[in-house]
Design an enzyme around this catalytic site. Structure first.
Site, PDB file in Angstrom:
ATOM      1  N   ASP A  62      -0.873  15.153   0.424  1.00 16.66           N
ATOM      2  CA  ASP A  62      -1.945  15.213  -0.570  1.00 16.66           C
ATOM      3  C   ASP A  62      -1.292  15.759  -1.834  1.00 16.66           C
ATOM      4  O   ASP A  62      -0.870  16.923  -1.874  1.00 16.66           O
ATOM      5  CB  ASP A  62      -3.044  16.155  -0.066  1.00 16.66           C
ATOM      6  CG  ASP A  62      -4.183  16.282  -1.075  1.00 16.66           C
ATOM      7  OD1 ASP A  62      -3.985  15.957  -2.258  1.00 16.66           O
ATOM      8  OD2 ASP A  62      -5.279  16.733  -0.666  1.00 16.66           O
ATOM      9  N   SER A 140      -1.855   4.028 -17.545  1.00 16.76           N
ATOM     10  CA  SER A 140      -2.903   3.030 -17.646  1.00 16.76           C
ATOM     11  C   SER A 140      -3.080   2.726 -19.125  1.00 16.76           C
ATOM     12  O   SER A 140      -2.723   3.555 -19.980  1.00 16.76           O
ATOM     13  CB  SER A 140      -4.201   3.615 -17.065  1.00 16.76           C
ATOM     14  OG  SER A 140      -5.307   2.829 -17.446  1.00 16.76           O
ATOM     15  N   TYR A 153     -10.318  10.396 -16.476  1.00 16.96           N
ATOM     16  CA  TYR A 153      -9.248   9.437 -16.171  1.00 16.96           C
ATOM     17  C   TYR A 153      -8.346   9.260 -17.394  1.00 16.96           C
ATOM     18  O   TYR A 153      -7.122   9.399 -17.306  1.00 16.96           O
ATOM     19  CB  TYR A 153      -9.859   8.094 -15.758  1.00 16.96           C
ATOM     20  CG  TYR A 153      -8.834   7.086 -15.275  1.00 16.96           C
ATOM     21  CD1 TYR A 153      -8.160   7.266 -14.070  1.00 16.96           C
ATOM     22  CD2 TYR A 153      -8.532   5.954 -16.029  1.00 16.96           C
ATOM     23  CE1 TYR A 153      -7.210   6.342 -13.631  1.00 16.96           C
ATOM     24  CE2 TYR A 153      -7.594   5.031 -15.595  1.00 16.96           C
ATOM     25  CZ  TYR A 153      -6.938   5.225 -14.388  1.00 16.96           C
ATOM     26  OH  TYR A 153      -5.997   4.313 -13.954  1.00 16.96           O
ATOM     27  N   ALA A 155      -8.040  11.205 -19.966  1.00 14.61           N
ATOM     28  CA  ALA A 155      -7.354  12.464 -20.288  1.00 14.61           C
ATOM     29  C   ALA A 155      -6.164  12.676 -19.357  1.00 14.61           C
ATOM     30  O   ALA A 155      -5.075  13.061 -19.800  1.00 14.61           O
ATOM     31  CB  ALA A 155      -8.328  13.634 -20.178  1.00 14.61           C
ATOM     32  N   SER A 156      -6.347  12.374 -18.075  1.00 18.95           N
ATOM     33  CA  SER A 156      -5.245  12.605 -17.124  1.00 18.95           C
ATOM     34  C   SER A 156      -4.084  11.648 -17.399  1.00 18.95           C
ATOM     35  O   SER A 156      -2.922  12.015 -17.277  1.00 18.95           O
ATOM     36  CB  SER A 156      -5.734  12.455 -15.677  1.00 18.95           C
ATOM     37  OG  SER A 156      -6.052  11.110 -15.388  1.00 18.95           O
ATOM     38  N   LYS A 157      -4.400  10.424 -17.785  1.00 13.75           N
ATOM     39  CA  LYS A 157      -3.324   9.447 -18.030  1.00 13.75           C
ATOM     40  C   LYS A 157      -2.618   9.718 -19.364  1.00 13.75           C
ATOM     41  O   LYS A 157      -1.411   9.516 -19.473  1.00 13.75           O
ATOM     42  CB  LYS A 157      -3.876   8.014 -17.972  1.00 13.75           C
ATOM     43  CG  LYS A 157      -4.418   7.622 -16.594  1.00 13.75           C
ATOM     44  CD  LYS A 157      -3.342   7.605 -15.519  1.00 13.75           C
ATOM     45  CE  LYS A 157      -3.841   7.099 -14.175  1.00 13.75           C
ATOM     46  NZ  LYS A 157      -2.816   7.101 -13.135  1.00 13.75           N
TER      47      LYS A 157
HETATM   48  N1  LIG Z   1      -5.937  -0.918 -10.268  1.00 14.19           N
HETATM   49  C1  LIG Z   1      -5.985  -0.812 -11.583  1.00 14.19           C
HETATM   50  O1  LIG Z   1      -6.749  -1.560 -12.268  1.00 14.19           O
HETATM   51  C2  LIG Z   1      -5.125   0.200 -12.272  1.00 14.19           C
HETATM   52  C3  LIG Z   1      -4.918   0.059 -13.669  1.00 14.19           C
HETATM   53  C4  LIG Z   1      -4.108   0.981 -14.307  1.00 14.19           C
HETATM   54  C5  LIG Z   1      -3.513   2.011 -13.598  1.00 14.19           C
HETATM   55  N2  LIG Z   1      -3.733   2.126 -12.254  1.00 14.19           N
HETATM   56  C6  LIG Z   1      -3.115   3.246 -11.538  1.00 14.19           C
HETATM   57  O2  LIG Z   1      -2.353   2.754 -10.467  1.00 14.19           O
HETATM   58  C7  LIG Z   1      -2.269   3.752  -9.452  1.00 14.19           C
HETATM   59  C8  LIG Z   1      -2.600   3.140  -8.093  1.00 14.19           C
HETATM   60  O3  LIG Z   1      -3.961   2.776  -8.089  1.00 14.19           O
HETATM   61  P1  LIG Z   1      -4.551   1.545  -7.270  1.00 14.19           P
HETATM   62  O4  LIG Z   1      -5.266   0.704  -8.238  1.00 14.19           O
HETATM   63  O5  LIG Z   1      -3.549   0.938  -6.398  1.00 14.19           O
HETATM   64  O6  LIG Z   1      -5.672   2.325  -6.418  1.00 14.19           O
HETATM   65  P2  LIG Z   1      -6.030   2.418  -4.860  1.00 14.19           P
HETATM   66  O7  LIG Z   1      -5.974   1.092  -4.219  1.00 14.19           O
HETATM   67  O8  LIG Z   1      -7.309   3.189  -4.835  1.00 14.19           O
HETATM   68  O9  LIG Z   1      -4.845   3.331  -4.288  1.00 14.19           O
HETATM   69  C9  LIG Z   1      -4.773   4.679  -4.606  1.00 14.19           C
HETATM   70  C10 LIG Z   1      -3.754   5.343  -3.708  1.00 14.19           C
HETATM   71  O10 LIG Z   1      -3.674   6.752  -4.067  1.00 14.19           O
HETATM   72  C11 LIG Z   1      -3.752   7.520  -2.889  1.00 14.19           C
HETATM   73  N3  LIG Z   1      -4.324   8.836  -3.172  1.00 14.19           N
HETATM   74  C12 LIG Z   1      -5.525   9.150  -3.693  1.00 14.19           C
HETATM   75  N4  LIG Z   1      -5.672  10.482  -3.763  1.00 14.19           N
HETATM   76  C13 LIG Z   1      -4.532  11.023  -3.273  1.00 14.19           C
HETATM   77  C14 LIG Z   1      -4.072  12.331  -3.085  1.00 14.19           C
HETATM   78  N5  LIG Z   1      -4.827  13.405  -3.386  1.00 14.19           N
HETATM   79  N6  LIG Z   1      -2.838  12.526  -2.549  1.00 14.19           N
HETATM   80  C15 LIG Z   1      -2.072  11.463  -2.217  1.00 14.19           C
HETATM   81  N7  LIG Z   1      -2.446  10.196  -2.371  1.00 14.19           N
HETATM   82  C16 LIG Z   1      -3.666   9.977  -2.897  1.00 14.19           C
HETATM   83  C17 LIG Z   1      -4.588   6.710  -1.914  1.00 14.19           C
HETATM   84  O11 LIG Z   1      -4.206   7.013  -0.577  1.00 14.19           O
HETATM   85  P3  LIG Z   1      -5.007   7.935   0.470  1.00 14.19           P
HETATM   86  O12 LIG Z   1      -6.453   7.758   0.209  1.00 14.19           O
HETATM   87  O13 LIG Z   1      -4.517   7.409   1.767  1.00 14.19           O
HETATM   88  O14 LIG Z   1      -4.508   9.330   0.199  1.00 14.19           O
HETATM   89  C18 LIG Z   1      -4.128   5.292  -2.237  1.00 14.19           C
HETATM   90  O15 LIG Z   1      -2.971   4.974  -1.491  1.00 14.19           O
HETATM   91  C19 LIG Z   1      -3.217   4.877  -9.872  1.00 14.19           C
HETATM   92  O16 LIG Z   1      -2.470   5.923 -10.459  1.00 14.19           O
HETATM   93  C20 LIG Z   1      -4.106   4.205 -10.904  1.00 14.19           C
HETATM   94  O17 LIG Z   1      -4.641   5.119 -11.830  1.00 14.19           O
HETATM   95  C21 LIG Z   1      -4.527   1.253 -11.574  1.00 14.19           C
END
Ligand SMILES: NC(=O)c1ccc[n+]([C@@H]2O[C@H](COP(=O)([O-])OP(=O)(O)OC[C@H]3O[C@@H](n4cnc5c(N)ncnc54)[C@H](OP(=O)(O)O)[C@@H]3O)[C@@H](O)[C@H]2O)c1
Length: 270
Positions: A62, A140, A153, A155-157
């Site tokens: 985590d 992002s 979101y 702010a964090s990015k």
């Molecule tokens: N998809 C988009 O449109 C998009 C666009 C821009 C940027 N992003 C960024 O890309 C990254 C991946 O996102 P995604 O779209 O692939 O989302 P996702 O399918 O929801 O995957 C998120 C991953 O983060 C893990 N996670 C969440 N909280 C966690 C924690 N406290 N500790 C460890 N792991 C944690 C989840 O695993 P568990 O639940 O198993 O822990 C999951 O594997 C993120 O940083 C997101 O902000 C996504």
């Protein structure tokens, strides 16, 4: 072009979406992959699709817990003896206007997206420096041009981007590669898992996920950016235009962004 063959690559958030697709991409390219997330059972189930058992390690981590991030790095070094790439991918999103928001939501977003990146990077840094390796942060477009109803979101990015840009300058002379990688809308679980005003998950997506970039395509672009040691990637054409326009016409972009989000299914502006 640097090959990923035999590189040791840690991917946080490897149980879903972009993280899982990236772990698979790196595995196909011959890397040794460390998959981390909170769900160890899920990682173990998915690991055979990433690499052969001797080339993949699953670690429960985590990223909001500093001790678990430290243990992730230690487990990686104990198993593979080095770290070449750290991909800080674990992330969560949100959807609610700030006026309606319980502040615990912003804490949660900062804990995962910002502090998770900082903790993992801190403990991996000595090994990455030794390997003249790469640290990546999944930012992002919302980390360049703010998105309403995503205050925590965005702010964090923005914060992750500021952190990575600083790190890059601090290590300009010692070969560390630092990449801020910004996908556009990509098909994944991120919108279903996004937190609402009271901190519960949204449970559904307002977008047609089938029309978005696939996580696999995003992972291919991430691999290319790593191999060519790029410092910044904005993956979506609309995102690139938005970011450029924000520099030139910030108030116009505010109005266009408002309209764009107001049109979303279930928009909090309605
Ligand atoms: N998809 C988009 O449109 C998009 C666009 C821009 C940027 N992003 C960024 O890309 C990254 C991946 O996102 P995604 O779209 O692939 O989302 P996702 O399918 O929801 O995957 C998120 C991953 O983060 C893990 N996670 C969440 N909280 C966690 C924690 N406290 N500790 C460890 N792991 C944690 C989840 O695993 P568990 O639940 O198993 O822990 C999951 O594997 C993120 O940083 C997101 O902000 C996504």
């Amino acid at each position: 072009m640097v090959s990923l063959q035999d590189k040791v690559i840690i991917v946080t958030g490897a149980s879903s979406g972009i993280g899982l697709a990236s772990a698979r991409q790196f595995g196909r390219e011959g890397a040794k992959v460390v998959m981390a997330s909170r769900s160890l059972d899920k990682l173990r189930e998915l690991a055979p699709s990433v690499a052969a058992p001797e080339r993949v390690l699953c670690v429960k981590c985590d990223v909001t817990q500093e001790a678990e991030c430290r243990a992730l790095i230690e487990a990686t070094v104990a198993r593979f003896g080095r770290i070449d790439v750290l991909v800080n991918n674990a992330g969560i999103s949100m959807r609610a206007l700030f006026a309606d928001l319980d502040l615990k939501v912003i804490h949660a977003l900062m804990d995962v997206n910002f502090w998770g990146t900082v903790y993992c990077t801190k403990y991996a840094l000595p090994y990455l420096l030794e390997a003249r390796g790469s640290v990546v942060g999944l930012v992002s477009i919302a980390g360049y041009s703010a998105l309403p109803a995503r205050s925590g979101y965005s702010a964090s990015k923005y914060a992750v981007r500021g952190f990575l840009d600083t790190l890059r300058i601090e290590h300009l002379k010692d070969g560390l590669h630092v990449l801020a990688f910004a996908p556009g809308y990509t098909s994944s679980n991120v919108r279903r898992a996004a937190l609402t005003a009271d901190g519960t998950a949204q449970g559904e997506t307002p977008l047609d996920e089938n029309r978005l970039m696939s996580a696999e395509r995003c992972a291919q672009m991430l691999s290319l950016a790593l191999r060519t040691r790029r410092s910044q990637i904005l993956l979506s054409p609309l995102g690139c235009v938005t970011v450029r326009m924000r520099q030139l016409f910030p108030r116009l972009v505010d109005r266009l962004t408002y309209k764009y989000i107001a049109r979303e299914k279930g928009s909090p502006f309605k």
